[in-house]
Design a protein around this motif. Structure first.
Motif, PDB file in Angstrom:
ATOM      1  N   THR A 129       0.832  -1.196   0.000  1.00 32.38           N
ATOM      2  CA  THR A 129       0.000   0.000   0.000  1.00 32.38           C
ATOM      3  C   THR A 129       0.869   1.249   0.000  1.00 32.38           C
ATOM      4  O   THR A 129       1.722   1.401   0.885  1.00 32.38           O
ATOM      5  N   PRO A 130       0.693   2.134  -0.957  1.00 33.49           N
ATOM      6  CA  PRO A 130       1.461   3.392  -0.923  1.00 33.49           C
ATOM      7  C   PRO A 130       1.164   4.177   0.354  1.00 33.49           C
ATOM      8  O   PRO A 130       0.038   4.241   0.822  1.00 33.49           O
ATOM      9  N   GLY A 131       2.196   4.727   0.930  1.00 29.62           N
ATOM     10  CA  GLY A 131       2.005   5.543   2.128  1.00 29.62           C
ATOM     11  C   GLY A 131       2.366   4.842   3.417  1.00 29.62           C
ATOM     12  O   GLY A 131       2.622   5.497   4.418  1.00 29.62           O
ATOM     13  N   VAL A 132       2.363   3.482   3.420  1.00 24.63           N
ATOM     14  CA  VAL A 132       2.724   2.775   4.649  1.00 24.63           C
ATOM     15  C   VAL A 132       4.147   2.242   4.581  1.00 24.63           C
ATOM     16  O   VAL A 132       4.641   1.680   5.546  1.00 24.63           O
ATOM     17  N   GLN A 133       4.785   2.397   3.424  1.00 21.34           N
ATOM     18  CA  GLN A 133       6.174   1.986   3.335  1.00 21.34           C
ATOM     19  C   GLN A 133       7.034   2.910   4.196  1.00 21.34           C
ATOM     20  O   GLN A 133       6.695   4.050   4.467  1.00 21.34           O
ATOM     21  N   ARG A 134       8.165   2.367   4.628  1.00 21.70           N
ATOM     22  CA  ARG A 134       9.042   3.066   5.573  1.00 21.70           C
ATOM     23  C   ARG A 134       8.291   3.392   6.856  1.00 21.70           C
ATOM     24  O   ARG A 134       8.452   4.453   7.459  1.00 21.70           O
ATOM     25  N   LEU A 135       7.439   2.436   7.275  1.00 19.01           N
ATOM     26  CA  LEU A 135       6.619   2.609   8.484  1.00 19.01           C
ATOM     27  C   LEU A 135       7.482   2.647   9.733  1.00 19.01           C
ATOM     28  O   LEU A 135       8.440   1.883   9.869  1.00 19.01           O
ATOM     29  N   THR A 136       7.119   3.524  10.645  1.00 21.25           N
ATOM     30  CA  THR A 136       7.724   3.588  11.971  1.00 21.25           C
ATOM     31  C   THR A 136       6.603   3.728  12.984  1.00 21.25           C
ATOM     32  O   THR A 136       5.698   4.557  12.808  1.00 21.25           O
ATOM     33  N   ARG A 154      -4.411  -3.850   1.380  1.00 25.52           N
ATOM     34  CA  ARG A 154      -4.511  -5.212   1.877  1.00 25.52           C
ATOM     35  C   ARG A 154      -3.894  -5.234   3.271  1.00 25.52           C
ATOM     36  O   ARG A 154      -2.701  -5.033   3.426  1.00 25.52           O
ATOM     37  N   ARG A 155      -4.724  -5.463   4.256  1.00 26.60           N
ATOM     38  CA  ARG A 155      -4.260  -5.394   5.647  1.00 26.60           C
ATOM     39  C   ARG A 155      -3.551  -6.689   6.009  1.00 26.60           C
ATOM     40  O   ARG A 155      -4.132  -7.622   6.564  1.00 26.60           O
ATOM     41  N   ARG A 156      -2.278  -6.726   5.682  1.00 29.16           N
ATOM     42  CA  ARG A 156      -1.459  -7.906   5.960  1.00 29.16           C
ATOM     43  C   ARG A 156      -0.138  -7.444   6.549  1.00 29.16           C
ATOM     44  O   ARG A 156       0.545  -6.597   5.967  1.00 29.16           O
ATOM     45  N   LEU A 157       0.207  -8.017   7.700  1.00 27.88           N
ATOM     46  CA  LEU A 157       1.361  -7.555   8.457  1.00 27.88           C
ATOM     47  C   LEU A 157       2.120  -8.753   9.006  1.00 27.88           C
ATOM     48  O   LEU A 157       1.516  -9.683   9.551  1.00 27.88           O
ATOM     49  N   VAL A 158       3.438  -8.732   8.870  1.00 27.12           N
ATOM     50  CA  VAL A 158       4.318  -9.747   9.459  1.00 27.12           C
ATOM     51  C   VAL A 158       5.176  -9.054  10.509  1.00 27.12           C
ATOM     52  O   VAL A 158       5.866  -8.066  10.211  1.00 27.12           O
ATOM     53  N   GLN A 272      -7.510 -10.451   5.309  1.00 26.93           N
ATOM     54  CA  GLN A 272      -6.519  -9.795   6.153  1.00 26.93           C
ATOM     55  C   GLN A 272      -5.723 -10.840   6.939  1.00 26.93           C
ATOM     56  O   GLN A 272      -6.187 -11.973   7.141  1.00 26.93           O
ATOM     57  N   LEU A 273      -4.552 -10.429   7.437  1.00 28.39           N
ATOM     58  CA  LEU A 273      -3.671 -11.400   8.089  1.00 28.39           C
ATOM     59  C   LEU A 273      -2.606 -10.677   8.899  1.00 28.39           C
ATOM     60  O   LEU A 273      -2.089  -9.640   8.490  1.00 28.39           O
ATOM     61  N   ILE A 274      -2.297 -11.230  10.085  1.00 23.61           N
ATOM     62  CA  ILE A 274      -1.148 -10.807  10.880  1.00 23.61           C
ATOM     63  C   ILE A 274      -0.401 -12.072  11.296  1.00 23.61           C
ATOM     64  O   ILE A 274      -1.012 -13.034  11.765  1.00 23.61           O
ATOM     65  N   VAL A 275       0.921 -12.076  11.132  1.00 19.88           N
ATOM     66  CA  VAL A 275       1.748 -13.232  11.462  1.00 19.88           C
ATOM     67  C   VAL A 275       2.931 -12.761  12.289  1.00 19.88           C
ATOM     68  O   VAL A 275       3.500 -11.692  12.025  1.00 19.88           O
ATOM     69  N   SER A 295       1.724  -9.193  -0.559  1.00 19.64           N
ATOM     70  CA  SER A 295       1.252  -7.874  -0.125  1.00 19.64           C
ATOM     71  C   SER A 295       1.362  -7.644   1.374  1.00 19.64           C
ATOM     72  O   SER A 295       0.682  -6.758   1.918  1.00 19.64           O
ATOM     73  N   ALA A 296       2.208  -8.399   2.061  1.00 18.56           N
ATOM     74  CA  ALA A 296       2.346  -8.249   3.513  1.00 18.56           C
ATOM     75  C   ALA A 296       3.506  -7.327   3.846  1.00 18.56           C
ATOM     76  O   ALA A 296       4.637  -7.548   3.391  1.00 18.56           O
ATOM     77  N   LEU A 297       3.234  -6.314   4.648  1.00 16.97           N
ATOM     78  CA  LEU A 297       4.281  -5.437   5.149  1.00 16.97           C
ATOM     79  C   LEU A 297       5.001  -6.150   6.287  1.00 16.97           C
ATOM     80  O   LEU A 297       4.354  -6.755   7.157  1.00 16.97           O
ATOM     81  N   VAL A 298       6.322  -6.078   6.316  1.00 14.06           N
ATOM     82  CA  VAL A 298       7.128  -6.776   7.325  1.00 14.06           C
ATOM     83  C   VAL A 298       7.823  -5.737   8.192  1.00 14.06           C
ATOM     84  O   VAL A 298       8.516  -4.843   7.678  1.00 14.06           O
ATOM     85  N   ILE A 299       7.634  -5.832   9.506  1.00 14.69           N
ATOM     86  CA  ILE A 299       8.260  -4.887  10.434  1.00 14.69           C
ATOM     87  C   ILE A 299       9.107  -5.634  11.450  1.00 14.69           C
ATOM     88  O   ILE A 299       8.874  -6.813  11.733  1.00 14.69           O
ATOM     89  N   GLU A 300      10.095  -4.925  11.996  1.00 17.17           N
ATOM     90  CA  GLU A 300      11.008  -5.491  12.998  1.00 17.17           C
ATOM     91  C   GLU A 300      11.215  -4.467  14.110  1.00 17.17           C
ATOM     92  O   GLU A 300      11.101  -3.258  13.887  1.00 17.17           O
ATOM     93  N   PRO A 301      11.556  -4.947  15.330  1.00 19.02           N
ATOM     94  CA  PRO A 301      11.782  -4.005  16.434  1.00 19.02           C
ATOM     95  C   PRO A 301      13.206  -3.470  16.432  1.00 19.02           C
ATOM     96  O   PRO A 301      14.140  -4.115  15.940  1.00 19.02           O
ATOM     97  N   GLN A 302      13.349  -2.303  16.984  1.00 15.64           N
ATOM     98  CA  GLN A 302      14.667  -1.727  17.228  1.00 15.64           C
ATOM     99  C   GLN A 302      15.033  -1.980  18.693  1.00 15.64           C
ATOM    100  O   GLN A 302      14.151  -2.002  19.556  1.00 15.64           O
ATOM    101  N   PRO A 303      16.305  -2.198  18.988  1.00 18.46           N
ATOM    102  CA  PRO A 303      16.675  -2.404  20.402  1.00 18.46           C
ATOM    103  C   PRO A 303      16.270  -1.211  21.258  1.00 18.46           C
ATOM    104  O   PRO A 303      16.350  -0.057  20.826  1.00 18.46           O
TER     105      PRO A 303
END
Length: 627
Positions: A129-136, A154-158, A272-275, A295-303
């Motif tokens: 989805t345009p606009g959610v890239q580089r999500l913080t 598409r509400r899909r998040l990893v 929709q999906l969250i993993v 189409s799933a956006l993938v995010i990771e935590p920062q220390p």
């Protein structure tokens, strides 16, 4: 109104049935009192047996056909009612878990989440989805992350991350926020968090098939008489469920790959999906599957930075903290990034850089009111692993000490009984070893399902079968001989593999329901016994026949039905308690461990609150004994 009509209908059937049985018995007694009493009674017994057997055969058939037929078309009102009921159950479930985890006290741990830099594990930017890239986003501002999730086409998040970084906690926060704000977003699917480790893609090739099975098992309210049949399946297939699949990394590599393939084959355009998964395992699974999640956006935590960790711990302290905390927090804030040799500040900062480490420090040293000075002892902990192990060792006694038992129903976050910390650790360590290294050779699991205990621990041995068979023979041998005993002994071997019909162990508020079921079971047993007994009365008299019928009903009841998993569980817990591995009353202990915050509950399944805690107990070389 519908519930009252259903109750009235069942009550009418009940009283008609009871009146009919009484009338038939009176008829038999009248026949016996006549001139040719015995012969007349025998003839009446044959007639009554036919009268009773026919409904006995037809009623289950009618119920089965009624269950299969169901309404052909669901109304929007029925779907809305089912979704509201499910949403309420899920919301209460995770509100309770959040309170036990102290997620909102004073605020969630401020973990920063960003879109992953590993492009190999995420779909092409053009498919996102345009606009959610580089999500913080931050865990202490879950409303902002939820808004960004809703803005996706598409509400899909990893959610990726290393052990203890807060992946599951973030998933729980998303579920709670989506549910809390669903009224402003009508038509949204209901988010339901469940461990993905229970998904067998060979049995359920499509995601929605497995979702239907889990909803039916974990949320029996969807089987209410007020709702149409197969409501869980209808919600899953029609896209009314947002599956939040926790712990993909807990599956074997081959199964992880199969799940990714199955997800891509199952998801339609609007699904929709969250993993959640550990980072390295997900990368390997994607590589093995040859594809990412579409189409799933993938995010990771920062220390968590040392300054952020120190600020969070200070907010958890009282306004007048005990001596030693100012120095501890000062050392943590200024912890060096690099140093030669063991350094207390660097070790403390490394542990506090994850959500799990911060939570352990809080529970043990702040909530437990323990002097933090040992955390700064240069020779005490050689590195983060040693400090983390020390915190895990202190977790059970700390939670038991800070949460004394209470029988007040208005206080659901305290255990009902006092537990010895060493004994509780031995029992939990045994469960952890059994789950991590199952004696039956099955794969490791994070799920503690009571109906699998007998199978995974191999508690029903050949000796158990023989003993059970002999017990049947001794008890019922005078009536039916050794045959029924041997039958019982043979069938017990299959009990551990049985799935439960439904187990709801709460008694409060269910007394009337349990009483109705008990009375219904007794009537069914008596009617069946009378049928057999009346036939037996032809050769041995009415009294002997009734005794035979009751015994026959008891034997059949023990070896037939969905309760055999419970019987296998009882056999297993008796043997394991006798060996000292578990308490005699395991369920109350698990409930208390859940209330203490050592376990979490997902439907009827328990899990250790943190997978790392399970691994620590499973690897304990002291057999669960604290030093």
């Amino acid at each position: 109104m519908a519930r009252w009509n259903g109750s009235w209908r069942y009550a009418l059937i009940w009283w008609v049935g009871v009146t009919g049985v009484i009338g038939l018995l009176a008829l038999i007694v009248w026949g016996l009192s006549g001139k040719d009493g015995l012969q007349t009674g025998a003839n009446l017994a044959q007639l009554v047996s036919v009268v009773l057997v026919v409904p006995t055969l037809l009623v289950p058939l009618w119920l089965w056909r009624r269950r299969l037929s169901g309404p052909s078309v669901l109304t929007s009102e029925q779907v809305s009612l089912a979704k509201d009921a499910l949403a309420g159950l899920v919301e209460q479930q995770w509100k309770t878990e959040a309170t036990r985890r102290s997620l909102d006290d004073p605020d969630p741990i401020p973990v920063i989440w960003r879109q992953t830099a590993a492009t190999a594990v995420m779909d092409h930017p053009a498919n996102l989805t345009p606009g959610v890239q580089r999500l913080t986003a931050s865990s202490d501002d879950i409303a902002a992350l939820t808004g960004k999730f809703r803005s996706m086409r598409r509400r899909r998040l990893v959610i990726l991350g290393a052990a203890g970084t807060g992946k599951t906690t973030l998933a729980v926060q998303l579920v709670r926020e989506l549910l809390a704000t669903r009224a402003a977003h009508p038509g949204e699917p209901v988010p339901v968090l469940m461990p993905v480790a229970g998904w067998d893609t060979e049995v359920f090739p499509r995601l929605h098939q497995w979702l239907a099975s889990r909803l039916d098992q974990d949320y029996p309210a969807l089987r209410s008489p007020d709702l149409p049949a197969r409501m869980g399946e209808e919600l899953a297939v029609r896209g009314h469920i947002l599956p939040v699949l926790d712990g993909l990394d807990e599956l074997s590599p081959a199964v992880q790959q199969a799940v990714i393939v199955a997800l891509n084959r199952s998801l339609a355009d609007t699904d929709q999906l969250i993993v959640t998964s550990r980072t390295a395992e997900f990368a390997e699974a994607v590589d093995g599957a040859g594809d990412v999640l579409t189409s799933a956006l993938v995010i990771e935590p920062q220390p968590v930075t040392p300054k952020t960790a120190a600020a969070y711990l200070k907010r958890c302290l009282s306004p007048q903290p005990a001596a030693g905390w100012e120095q501890t927090l000062s050392v943590l804030r200024t912890a060096p990034a690099t140093t030669t040799g063991p350094d207390p500040g660097k070790t403390l900062a490394a542990v506090a850089s994850t959500a799990l480490g911060l939570w352990l420090l809080r529970v043990i040293y702040i909530d437990g009111r323990i002097d933090p000075a040992p955390l700064l002892d240069p020779g005490r902990f050689l590195g983060p692993d040693q400090l983390r192990g020390h915190l895990f060792d202190q977790l059970i006694p700390a939670l038991i000490a800070t949460r004394p038992p209470s029988t007040d129903p208005a206080d659901p976050f305290r255990p009902h009984r006092h537990h010895d910390p060493d004994q509780a650790r031995r029992w939990l360590a045994y469960l952890a070893r059994t789950m991590t290294h199952p004696p039956d050779g099955s794969p490791p699991t994070r799920d503690l399902a009571w109906w699998r205990l007998a199978q995974t621990t191999r508690s029903i041995t050949t000796t158990t079968r023989l003993a059970f068979g002999l017990a049947f023979g001794l008890v019922f041998g005078l009536v039916f001989g050794l045959a029924f005993g041997l039958a019982g002994g043979l069938t017990i071997g299959s009990w551990p593999s049985h799935e439960p019909g439904f187990a709801n162990l709460r008694l409060q508020g269910r007394e009337a329901l349990l009483t109705r079921r008990l009375v219904f079971g007794l009537v069914v047993g008596l009617v069946g016994g009378l049928v057999f007994g009346l036939v037996g009365g032809l050769v041995g008299g009415l009294v002997f026949g009734l005794v035979v019928g009751l015994v026959f009903g008891l034997v059949v009841g023990l070896v037939v039905g969905d309760h055999r998993a419970w019987l296998a569980y009882l056999v297993a817990t008796y043997r394991l308690a006798w060996a000292g591995h578990l308490p005699r009353t395991l369920m109350p202990f698990l409930d208390d461990a859940h209330r203490l915050g050592l376990l979490r509950a997902i439907g009827p399944i328990y899990q250790f609150r943190h997978a790392e805690f399970q691994d620590h107990l499973a690897a304990d070389p002291r057999g669960g004994r604290r030093a």
